[in-house]
Design a protein around this motif. Sequence first.
Motif, mmCIF file in Angstrom:
data_model
loop_
_atom_site.group_PDB
_atom_site.id
_atom_site.type_symbol
_atom_site.label_atom_id
_atom_site.label_comp_id
_atom_site.label_asym_id
_atom_site.label_seq_id
_atom_site.Cartn_x
_atom_site.Cartn_y
_atom_site.Cartn_z
ATOM 1 N N MET A 249 -12.878 -1.317 -10.578
ATOM 2 C CA MET A 249 -12.260 -1.479 -11.901
ATOM 3 C C MET A 249 -11.007 -0.600 -11.999
ATOM 4 O O MET A 249 -10.693 -0.054 -13.046
ATOM 5 C CB MET A 249 -13.260 -1.088 -12.993
ATOM 6 N N GLY A 250 -10.301 -0.491 -10.891
ATOM 7 C CA GLY A 250 -9.198 0.455 -10.807
ATOM 8 C C GLY A 250 -7.871 -0.062 -11.308
ATOM 9 O O GLY A 250 -7.778 -1.085 -12.009
ATOM 10 N N LEU A 251 -6.818 0.644 -10.931
ATOM 11 C CA LEU A 251 -5.462 0.362 -11.399
ATOM 12 C C LEU A 251 -4.923 -0.939 -10.823
ATOM 13 O O LEU A 251 -5.246 -1.314 -9.692
ATOM 14 C CB LEU A 251 -4.538 1.513 -11.011
ATOM 15 N N LEU A 252 -4.066 -1.595 -11.600
ATOM 16 C CA LEU A 252 -3.420 -2.822 -11.143
ATOM 17 C C LEU A 252 -2.376 -2.483 -10.078
ATOM 18 O O LEU A 252 -1.558 -1.580 -10.253
ATOM 19 C CB LEU A 252 -2.741 -3.534 -12.318
ATOM 20 N N CYS A 253 -2.409 -3.215 -8.973
ATOM 21 C CA CYS A 253 -1.474 -3.000 -7.880
ATOM 22 C C CYS A 253 -0.384 -4.072 -7.907
ATOM 23 O O CYS A 253 -0.555 -5.152 -8.490
ATOM 24 C CB CYS A 253 -2.236 -3.053 -6.542
ATOM 25 N N CYS A 255 0.362 -5.985 -5.658
ATOM 26 C CA CYS A 255 -0.100 -7.184 -4.954
ATOM 27 C C CYS A 255 -0.914 -8.106 -5.854
ATOM 28 O O CYS A 255 -1.225 -9.234 -5.474
ATOM 29 C CB CYS A 255 -0.931 -6.790 -3.731
ATOM 30 N N GLY A 256 -1.281 -7.626 -7.053
ATOM 31 C CA GLY A 256 -2.078 -8.428 -7.982
ATOM 32 C C GLY A 256 -3.545 -8.047 -8.010
ATOM 33 O O GLY A 256 -4.286 -8.458 -8.916
ATOM 34 N N ASN A 257 -3.993 -7.255 -7.057
ATOM 35 C CA ASN A 257 -5.371 -6.793 -7.014
ATOM 36 C C ASN A 257 -5.525 -5.523 -7.870
ATOM 37 O O ASN A 257 -4.545 -4.902 -8.278
ATOM 38 C CB ASN A 257 -5.760 -6.504 -5.555
ATOM 39 N N TYR A 258 -6.754 -5.153 -8.120
ATOM 40 C CA TYR A 258 -7.050 -3.914 -8.847
ATOM 41 C C TYR A 258 -7.731 -2.916 -7.908
ATOM 42 O O TYR A 258 -8.559 -3.297 -7.082
ATOM 43 C CB TYR A 258 -7.963 -4.194 -10.048
ATOM 44 N N GLY A 259 -7.375 -1.641 -8.057
ATOM 45 C CA GLY A 259 -8.060 -0.590 -7.326
ATOM 46 C C GLY A 259 -7.680 -0.463 -5.871
ATOM 47 O O GLY A 259 -8.454 0.052 -5.063
ATOM 48 N N TRP A 261 -6.101 0.935 -2.432
ATOM 49 C CA TRP A 261 -6.017 2.295 -1.886
ATOM 50 C C TRP A 261 -4.656 2.930 -2.162
ATOM 51 O O TRP A 261 -4.575 4.105 -2.501
ATOM 52 C CB TRP A 261 -6.299 2.227 -0.392
ATOM 53 N N GLU A 262 -3.581 2.159 -2.035
ATOM 54 C CA GLU A 262 -2.255 2.759 -2.191
ATOM 55 C C GLU A 262 -1.986 3.228 -3.619
ATOM 56 O O GLU A 262 -1.083 4.030 -3.844
ATOM 57 C CB GLU A 262 -1.154 1.815 -1.714
ATOM 58 N N GLN A 263 -2.775 2.750 -4.585
ATOM 59 C CA GLN A 263 -2.609 3.238 -5.953
ATOM 60 C C GLN A 263 -3.164 4.653 -6.130
ATOM 61 O O GLN A 263 -2.899 5.303 -7.144
ATOM 62 C CB GLN A 263 -3.326 2.287 -6.925
ATOM 63 N N TYR A 264 -3.893 5.147 -5.123
ATOM 64 C CA TYR A 264 -4.543 6.448 -5.240
ATOM 65 C C TYR A 264 -4.114 7.432 -4.148
ATOM 66 O O TYR A 264 -4.480 8.609 -4.218
ATOM 67 C CB TYR A 264 -6.071 6.264 -5.186
ATOM 68 N N ALA A 265 -3.347 6.957 -3.158
ATOM 69 C CA ALA A 265 -3.026 7.817 -2.015
ATOM 70 C C ALA A 265 -1.578 7.655 -1.560
ATOM 71 O O ALA A 265 -1.295 7.670 -0.377
ATOM 72 C CB ALA A 265 -3.970 7.493 -0.856
ATOM 73 N N SER A 266 -0.658 7.541 -2.510
ATOM 74 C CA SER A 266 0.744 7.295 -2.185
ATOM 75 C C SER A 266 1.639 8.180 -3.051
ATOM 76 O O SER A 266 1.152 8.975 -3.864
ATOM 77 C CB SER A 266 1.081 5.826 -2.429
ATOM 78 N N GLU A 267 2.941 8.022 -2.906
ATOM 79 C CA GLU A 267 3.876 8.776 -3.741
ATOM 80 C C GLU A 267 3.672 8.462 -5.221
ATOM 81 O O GLU A 267 3.740 9.349 -6.077
ATOM 82 C CB GLU A 267 5.317 8.459 -3.348
ATOM 83 N N GLN A 268 3.461 7.193 -5.528
ATOM 84 C CA GLN A 268 3.252 6.834 -6.938
ATOM 85 C C GLN A 268 1.989 7.488 -7.481
ATOM 86 O O GLN A 268 1.930 7.884 -8.649
ATOM 87 C CB GLN A 268 3.204 5.311 -7.101
ATOM 88 N N ALA A 269 0.982 7.649 -6.623
ATOM 89 C CA ALA A 269 -0.236 8.348 -7.038
ATOM 90 C C ALA A 269 0.045 9.834 -7.245
ATOM 91 O O ALA A 269 -0.429 10.436 -8.212
ATOM 92 C CB ALA A 269 -1.332 8.161 -5.991
ATOM 93 N N LEU A 270 0.832 10.437 -6.350
ATOM 94 C CA LEU A 270 1.176 11.853 -6.485
ATOM 95 C C LEU A 270 1.889 12.105 -7.810
ATOM 96 O O LEU A 270 1.595 13.092 -8.509
ATOM 97 C CB LEU A 270 2.065 12.290 -5.316
ATOM 98 N N LEU A 271 2.785 11.216 -8.177
ATOM 99 C CA LEU A 271 3.476 11.340 -9.470
ATOM 100 C C LEU A 271 2.480 11.323 -10.622
ATOM 101 O O LEU A 271 2.569 12.115 -11.565
ATOM 102 C CB LEU A 271 4.479 10.200 -9.640
#
Length: 395
Positions: A249-253, A255-259, A261-271
Amino acid sequence: MTKTVDAATMRQINKKYVTEIIYNQGPLSRIDISQITGLNKATVSSLVDDLIADDFVNEIGFGTSNGGRKPVLLQLNASAGYCIGVDIQITHMTTVLTDMSGSIIYKSIRPIDCADGGLTQTELEEILIDEMNHAAVKAPPSRHSIIGAGIALPGIVNFSTGSVFYLPNIEIRDWDICGALTKHFPFPIFIDNDGNCGAWSEYRLRQINNLVFVNVGIGVGTGIVVNGQLYRGAHGIAGEFGHMTISAMGLLCACGNYGCWEQYASEQALLRYLQEEEEEVSEALKLSPNLVSVAVARAIEKPSYKRAFQVLGQYLGIGISNIVNALNPELVVIGGTMALGAEYFLPEVQSALRNRSMASNKYVPIAIAHGDTIVSGAAQLPISNTILQSPLSAT
């Protein structure tokens, strides 16, 4: 149906095979090549003579004798020709000119803003042509001039056709990039996913037959080497681990999917983690290739920055644990802009690996790539697909 191969074709195949052996393992002698390839000594000598005449190989001196005459050692002629490599990321474009050994003799980093369609396909194409032209004129005189150009792209590409299917964070689809660039340059052009370029570069550097390269920037991409071959999958798009779901039930990416990995382990996540720590990050810095280096500098004195890196490391470790449980590699290499912050997130990655992986996967070593890994891998594309047997085209 059995296909027959005529003598000329077989000679060309063997010539590429011998070139590849010298490229990967030189310096070595004709006898060494015969033992490695299984080709008889006369065939090896004839093929080596052709390569010397073509200026691709040099005799560099004598090796150690085990009795009798000392063997003559052979090595790739690094100055026989040159390659252009380009790494296109969301915030910047890195362009290099390398010799045939991979040594960088020219490098340019150009800030760009590709996020969410910030540059159109035409605009990005124009910048790419400009940067490649600048690199091309830096090539010293040589027998084979510029052998070709390789371009690393952050998304789903068709390596075989030279076209882009989708670059998620850039919002470009169906781009015949090689077709467009070939109109402007006299040499062949190749493309690949940036994770694949990084993985092959690391394999060439380390000679480890089973490894995974994790490219962490605005997004997360991976490249996989299995038994010394780049693994592409059935349709050439293997390695999109950045879009595996780690939160149902995670963040919208993008790519259109939710949750993803890159939404939690990338530069945008660091921000996001910094903002959760109530840290203000300027709009200019958010889209800057200097974001991670600035965050690293501030983490020296600000605990909130350290905590942001640690949270990112926890999620990065979760994803890497999933990968090693699935693939059981000998090594995982972390690259991309986020690698600059390794001292702050790597302990969390290693902790996750120990707690979430199974059996020997708990102890898979984690290495950090150097900053030019991806662009160096891109620059190797022309060599691997012209004068070698092209292990990069493996599935």
